[in-house]
Design a protein around this motif. Structure first.
Motif, PDB file in Angstrom:
ATOM      1  N   ALA A  90       0.829  -1.207   0.000  1.00 19.64           N
ATOM      2  CA  ALA A  90       0.000   0.000   0.000  1.00 19.64           C
ATOM      3  C   ALA A  90       0.856   1.247   0.000  1.00 19.64           C
ATOM      4  O   ALA A  90       1.745   1.415   0.831  1.00 19.64           O
ATOM      5  N   ALA A  91       0.593   2.151  -0.937  1.00 23.21           N
ATOM      6  CA  ALA A  91       1.249   3.447  -0.974  1.00 23.21           C
ATOM      7  C   ALA A  91       0.337   4.476  -0.330  1.00 23.21           C
ATOM      8  O   ALA A  91      -0.885   4.372  -0.394  1.00 23.21           O
ATOM      9  N   ALA A  92       0.942   5.473   0.296  1.00 26.39           N
ATOM     10  CA  ALA A  92       0.146   6.532   0.906  1.00 26.39           C
ATOM     11  C   ALA A  92      -0.560   7.336  -0.169  1.00 26.39           C
ATOM     12  O   ALA A  92      -0.021   7.574  -1.245  1.00 26.39           O
ATOM     13  N   ALA A  93      -1.797   7.744   0.110  1.00 22.28           N
ATOM     14  CA  ALA A  93      -2.528   8.564  -0.857  1.00 22.28           C
ATOM     15  C   ALA A  93      -1.931   9.963  -0.885  1.00 22.28           C
ATOM     16  O   ALA A  93      -1.712  10.582   0.143  1.00 22.28           O
ATOM     17  N   HIS A  94      -1.592  10.437  -2.064  1.00 25.36           N
ATOM     18  CA  HIS A  94      -1.099  11.796  -2.201  1.00 25.36           C
ATOM     19  C   HIS A  94      -1.443  12.303  -3.584  1.00 25.36           C
ATOM     20  O   HIS A  94      -1.648  11.521  -4.506  1.00 25.36           O
ATOM     21  N   PRO A  95      -1.484  13.640  -3.765  1.00 28.89           N
ATOM     22  CA  PRO A  95      -1.848  14.178  -5.072  1.00 28.89           C
ATOM     23  C   PRO A  95      -0.857  13.752  -6.149  1.00 28.89           C
ATOM     24  O   PRO A  95       0.338  13.666  -5.908  1.00 28.89           O
ATOM     25  N   THR A  96      -1.377  13.460  -7.327  1.00 29.93           N
ATOM     26  CA  THR A  96      -0.508  13.121  -8.442  1.00 29.93           C
ATOM     27  C   THR A  96       0.211  14.370  -8.921  1.00 29.93           C
ATOM     28  O   THR A  96      -0.394  15.413  -9.110  1.00 29.93           O
ATOM     29  N   THR A  97       1.527  14.249  -9.111  1.00 30.89           N
ATOM     30  CA  THR A  97       2.310  15.373  -9.583  1.00 30.89           C
ATOM     31  C   THR A  97       2.055  15.601 -11.066  1.00 30.89           C
ATOM     32  O   THR A  97       2.154  14.681 -11.865  1.00 30.89           O
ATOM     33  N   THR A  98       1.718  16.818 -11.419  1.00 33.83           N
ATOM     34  CA  THR A  98       1.533  17.148 -12.828  1.00 33.83           C
ATOM     35  C   THR A  98       2.863  17.574 -13.424  1.00 33.83           C
ATOM     36  O   THR A  98       3.823  17.854 -12.710  1.00 33.83           O
ATOM     37  N   ALA A  99       2.923  17.621 -14.753  1.00 34.47           N
ATOM     38  CA  ALA A  99       4.184  17.969 -15.411  1.00 34.47           C
ATOM     39  C   ALA A  99       4.709  19.317 -14.951  1.00 34.47           C
ATOM     40  O   ALA A  99       5.892  19.496 -14.751  1.00 34.47           O
ATOM     41  N   GLY A 100       3.830  20.280 -14.768  1.00 33.01           N
ATOM     42  CA  GLY A 100       4.260  21.599 -14.350  1.00 33.01           C
ATOM     43  C   GLY A 100       4.806  21.643 -12.945  1.00 33.01           C
ATOM     44  O   GLY A 100       5.539  22.560 -12.584  1.00 33.01           O
ATOM     45  N   ASP A 101       4.444  20.649 -12.115  1.00 31.22           N
ATOM     46  CA  ASP A 101       4.913  20.604 -10.741  1.00 31.22           C
ATOM     47  C   ASP A 101       6.091  19.653 -10.551  1.00 31.22           C
ATOM     48  O   ASP A 101       6.565  19.474  -9.440  1.00 31.22           O
ATOM     49  N   ASN A 102       6.564  19.041 -11.615  1.00 31.67           N
ATOM     50  CA  ASN A 102       7.590  18.014 -11.519  1.00 31.67           C
ATOM     51  C   ASN A 102       8.975  18.657 -11.378  1.00 31.67           C
ATOM     52  O   ASN A 102       9.497  19.234 -12.339  1.00 31.67           O
ATOM     53  N   PRO A 103       9.607  18.546 -10.201  1.00 28.93           N
ATOM     54  CA  PRO A 103      10.923  19.169 -10.022  1.00 28.93           C
ATOM     55  C   PRO A 103      11.985  18.598 -10.946  1.00 28.93           C
ATOM     56  O   PRO A 103      12.920  19.306 -11.321  1.00 28.93           O
ATOM     57  N   VAL A 104      11.837  17.330 -11.339  1.00 32.46           N
ATOM     58  CA  VAL A 104      12.838  16.710 -12.207  1.00 32.46           C
ATOM     59  C   VAL A 104      12.778  17.306 -13.609  1.00 32.46           C
ATOM     60  O   VAL A 104      13.814  17.550 -14.241  1.00 32.46           O
ATOM     61  N   VAL A 105      11.571  17.553 -14.109  1.00 31.81           N
ATOM     62  CA  VAL A 105      11.428  18.183 -15.421  1.00 31.81           C
ATOM     63  C   VAL A 105      12.049  19.572 -15.399  1.00 31.81           C
ATOM     64  O   VAL A 105      12.809  19.952 -16.306  1.00 31.81           O
ATOM     65  N   GLU A 141      12.784  10.806 -19.901  1.00 34.31           N
ATOM     66  CA  GLU A 141      11.374  10.557 -20.184  1.00 34.31           C
ATOM     67  C   GLU A 141      10.436  11.425 -19.351  1.00 34.31           C
ATOM     68  O   GLU A 141       9.228  11.413 -19.561  1.00 34.31           O
ATOM     69  N   GLY A 142      10.970  12.164 -18.393  1.00 36.18           N
ATOM     70  CA  GLY A 142      10.158  13.088 -17.617  1.00 36.18           C
ATOM     71  C   GLY A 142       9.405  12.470 -16.462  1.00 36.18           C
ATOM     72  O   GLY A 142       8.408  13.044 -15.990  1.00 36.18           O
ATOM     73  N   TYR A 143       9.857  11.320 -15.962  1.00 32.16           N
ATOM     74  CA  TYR A 143       9.193  10.726 -14.805  1.00 32.16           C
ATOM     75  C   TYR A 143       9.427  11.589 -13.555  1.00 32.16           C
ATOM     76  O   TYR A 143      10.490  12.189 -13.376  1.00 32.16           O
ATOM     77  N   ASP A 144       8.424  11.631 -12.705  1.00 36.73           N
ATOM     78  CA  ASP A 144       8.538  12.294 -11.402  1.00 36.73           C
ATOM     79  C   ASP A 144       9.221  11.308 -10.464  1.00 36.73           C
ATOM     80  O   ASP A 144       8.603  10.366  -9.969  1.00 36.73           O
ATOM     81  N   VAL A 145      10.523  11.500 -10.198  1.00 37.26           N
ATOM     82  CA  VAL A 145      11.309  10.493  -9.491  1.00 37.26           C
ATOM     83  C   VAL A 145      12.139  11.123  -8.377  1.00 37.26           C
ATOM     84  O   VAL A 145      12.656  12.230  -8.519  1.00 37.26           O
ATOM     85  N   THR A 146      12.214  10.420  -7.265  1.00 35.37           N
ATOM     86  CA  THR A 146      13.158  10.735  -6.201  1.00 35.37           C
ATOM     87  C   THR A 146      14.107   9.552  -6.056  1.00 35.37           C
ATOM     88  O   THR A 146      13.872   8.475  -6.600  1.00 35.37           O
TER      89      THR A 146
END
Length: 263
Positions: free
Chosen positions: A30-45, A189-194
């Protein structure tokens, strides 16, 4: 940059993180529920829009590698994973040198340049320490160490962000070249990754529940939300990239509900 120079660096990345894979860390279903990161909010992008640099490699600026038996310069990180605000401590050894250059790079895509230069300082052999700035995005980093005579070595480390939710958590494998290849592909590829080490998970410095899924090229983490990439070098390593491997990796991440975004 020559292929031998690239491979020398990739071997050092793998060697520097190999110890963390000694025992597997378990990732619950189970992953914790959290808002999905949009492209504009993606720090990696946003990070990968910054100017890149290829000057970290051996061979650049007339540098050369060290003697593997009696290295002219070495650096050992007190911890191979640090968070913003924590100190990065490097134990520097450079026989015969009164000073050395320490340059920090973050590995990524950066329009094909493969890294971003963040700082350069002159240091004396011994303990070098700097606090990780809050602006440094989670990722794979290199301390590039150079003597006045031009000998160069690399010390890899990870910057983890314990408080940030992300679509993916990349747990480094410690396998030669694999972590850098996976990380560059994910960021291209623009994945939201830590990023984190298996030791971070075992010590609970990083909570994998903050990510939708965990991706790794090794066996240091296990669980139903873990995606193991069995052809990491084929994702982005020059001369070894295979489109079939890139497509299969993207499909594996889609299967756990993680999509890419290049915008």
């Amino acid at each position: 940059m020559s292929e031998p120079s690239r491979r020398t660096v990739l071997r050092s990345i793998g060697a520097g993180t190999g110890a963390v894979a000694a025992s597997a860390a378990w990732v619950p279903s189970a992953a914790a529920a959290h808002p999905t990161t949009t492209a504009g909010d993606n720090p990696v992008v946003r990070e990968n829009r910054a100017p890149g640099s290829d000057q970290w490699a051996v061979g650049c600026a007339e540098t050369r590698g060290v003697d593997p038996h009696r290295p002219q310069i070495q650096g050992r990180a007190a911890r191979d994973s640090v968070a913003p605000g924590e100190p990065l401590r490097l134990h520097l050894t450079a026989p015969g040198a009164e000073s050395v250059t320490v340059a920090i790079y973050r590995l990524g895509h950066y329009g094909g340049a493969r890294a971003r230069h963040l700082l350069t300082e002159t240091a004396t052999p011994g303990l070098w320490s700097r606090a990780i700035p809050a602006t440094w995005v989670s990722g794979l980093y290199l301390a590039v160490l150079t003597t006045p005579a031009g000998h160069r070595a690399h010390t890899p480390f990870v910057v983890h962000e314990p408080a940030r939710n992300s679509a993916l958590l990349h747990v480094v494998s410690g396998e030669p070249g694999a972590d850098a290849s996976v990380g560059r592909w994910l960021e291209e590829e623009g994945y939201d990754v830590t990023y984190a080490t298996a030791a971070d998970l075992r010590a609970r410095r990083v909570d994998p529940a903050r990510a939708k899924a965990v991706v790794t090229a090794g066996t240091a983490v296990r669980g139903p939300r873990v995606v193991h990439l069995d052809r990491p070098s084929a994702l982005s390593e020059p001369g070894r990239t295979k489109e079939t491997a890139r497509r299969a990796a993207a499909e594996a991440l889609e299967a756990v509900g993680v999509s890419r975004s290049r915008s």
